[in-house]
Design an enzyme around this catalytic site. Structure first.
Site, short mmCIF file in Angstrom:
data_model
loop_
_atom_site.label_atom_id
_atom_site.label_comp_id
_atom_site.label_asym_id
_atom_site.label_seq_id
_atom_site.Cartn_x
_atom_site.Cartn_y
_atom_site.Cartn_z
N ASP A 172 -20.69 9.30 -24.80
CA ASP A 172 -21.05 8.22 -23.88
C ASP A 172 -22.26 8.60 -23.02
O ASP A 172 -23.15 7.79 -22.78
CB ASP A 172 -19.85 7.90 -22.99
CG ASP A 172 -20.05 6.65 -22.13
OD1 ASP A 172 -20.54 5.64 -22.65
OD2 ASP A 172 -19.72 6.71 -20.94
N HIS A 256 -24.32 0.26 -26.01
CA HIS A 256 -23.15 -0.32 -25.36
C HIS A 256 -22.87 -1.74 -25.82
O HIS A 256 -21.73 -2.21 -25.79
CB HIS A 256 -23.28 -0.26 -23.83
CG HIS A 256 -22.74 1.00 -23.25
ND1 HIS A 256 -23.43 2.18 -23.24
CD2 HIS A 256 -21.53 1.27 -22.66
CE1 HIS A 256 -22.70 3.12 -22.66
NE2 HIS A 256 -21.53 2.61 -22.31
N HIS A 259 -20.78 -1.21 -28.73
CA HIS A 259 -19.43 -0.89 -28.25
C HIS A 259 -18.69 -2.14 -27.84
O HIS A 259 -17.54 -2.37 -28.23
CB HIS A 259 -19.50 0.07 -27.06
CG HIS A 259 -18.23 0.08 -26.26
ND1 HIS A 259 -17.99 -0.82 -25.22
CD2 HIS A 259 -17.10 0.83 -26.35
CE1 HIS A 259 -16.78 -0.60 -24.72
NE2 HIS A 259 -16.23 0.39 -25.38
N HIS A 273 -13.70 4.99 -26.06
CA HIS A 273 -14.92 4.33 -25.59
C HIS A 273 -16.18 5.11 -26.00
O HIS A 273 -17.11 4.57 -26.59
CB HIS A 273 -14.86 4.19 -24.06
CG HIS A 273 -16.15 3.75 -23.44
ND1 HIS A 273 -16.50 2.42 -23.28
CD2 HIS A 273 -17.18 4.46 -22.93
CE1 HIS A 273 -17.69 2.34 -22.71
NE2 HIS A 273 -18.13 3.56 -22.47
#
Length: 366
Positions: A172, A256, A259, A273
């Site tokens: 991340d 993201h 994601h 995540h």
């Protein structure tokens, strides 16, 4: 020049040291706080509760969260806090616990104190909450006008956390560089704030590429090494500074958005995540036409066990219809993928996803 931005650089106070949680009582006394709601996780609390200090003279209500940072869970916690008339919210847990506590504290206009048990995101640092629905699909993120009052980071607590969550945090945080750089590189001129954002994003990349393997080896050995502490602070503090100083220029872009789109697919809900974001970095790089950078990162991804493609995540059986839905969700009007240069369409994303699978199939055969 860029559009206006708001700097939210840091919590009001931050301390990183072994035994940092022991100072919680002093910090509460300085703030004249005598009634607190402690929001915590399940498994993480069982491991972390031995680090939680005795707080004589402080009335404490402990409440386990339901597993998601949702509006429903926020409202439930707000009701608990109001009934107990608490003066501060304490979060003990990972990113979703921290985000939930921040959202509750904003509703009540009370301070929030965060005691991280994981180094999987920069949630402990940032004054925002990512909101999900009860099924785990990401809905939105809300940015707050109040900084977190205090973050107490004890590396020995993180040392006792699951290593796969540390790996996900590295994935991340590595994305900070790729997502910030693709936005900021479009600017003809940069303000000092933007320069700080870009510098910290590059620092994230450089520290993680250099120190992650040693940090994870130390974690396996239960050793509080310099590399381990450096990576923990990178995931939580430096990662948070990228968006803190860069605002929309340093928060998220392509990775993201991928994601967020994957959270709409039920088969991905068990995936961490940071792993989905790490995969999103490769999709973003494919969109940028930077397969050379993917090839450079593959050894690092493989050493840590980060996913490079759908196959690595067990998602290679997704149908064309499901992949099309992911691509359409990733390019919704409000998604940050549109901060990348050019026009990014669902067809652009779908093509990148499929081309990445082909590329990685070729790499696996070598």
């Amino acid at each position: 020049m860029e559009k206006s931005l708001i700097v939210r650089g840091a919590p009001q106070e931050f301390e990183c040291r072994v035994g940092a949680w022991e100072a919680l009582g002093e910090h509460l006394e300085r703030r004249d706080v005598k009634r607190i709601l402690v929001i915590h996780g399940g498994v993480s609390w069982e491991k972390a509760r031995r680090f939680f200090p005795e707080l004589p003279g402080v009335e404490m209500i402990f409440e386990q969260y339901g597993g998601e940072c949702s509006f429903e869970e926020r409202d439930r916690m707000v009701a608990v806090a109001k009934t107990a008339n608490v003066e501060a919210i304490i979060a003990v847990g990972g990113g979703k616990v921290a985000d939930l506590a921040k959202a509750v504290a904003v509703c009540l206009v009370v301070p929030v104190v965060i005691l991280p048990t994981l180094a999987a995101t920069c949630a402990a640092w940032t004054p925002l909450s990512v909101m999900y629905d009860a099924r785990g699909e990401m809905l939105q993120y809300d940015i707050f006008a109040r900084s977190n009052a205090l973050v107490l980071l004890d590396p020995s607590v993180i040392l006792d956390s699951p290593i796969e969550l540390m790996v996900a945090g590295i994935g991340d945080t590595l994305a900070k560089w790729y997502e910030a750089d693709v936005i900021i590189s479009q600017l003809a001129e940069r303000s000092v704030e933007i320069d700080i954002s870009l510098y910290t994003a590059k620092l994230c990349r450089d520290i993680l590429l250099e120190s992650s393997a040693a940090a994870l080896a130390a974690m396996r050995d239960g050793e509080l090494s310099e590399a381990f502490v450096k990576v923990v602070e990178t995931n939580i503090m430096i990662g948070g500074m990228v968006g803190g100083f860069g605002d929309d220029y340093g928060r998220t872009s392509g990775a993201h958005s991928i994601h967020d789109a994957l959270t709409a697919v039920e088969a991905t809900h068990h995936l961490l995540h940071g792993n989905k974001v790490a995969y999103g970095v490769f999709v973003q790089l494919m969109i940028e036409g930077r397969s050379d950078e993917i090839m450079r990162l593959i050894p690092f991804y493989r050493e840590l066990g980060l996913p490079t493609c759908l196959y690595d995540m067990g998602l290679d059986s997704l149908s064309d219809m499901e992949l099309k839905q992911v691509a359409e969700r990733a390019t919704a009007v409000d998604e940050t993928i549109h901060l990348m240069p050019g026009v990014i369409t669902a067809a652009t994303v779908l093509r990148a996803i499929k081309e990445l699978e082909v590329l990685m199939t070729g790499v696996r055969s070598i």
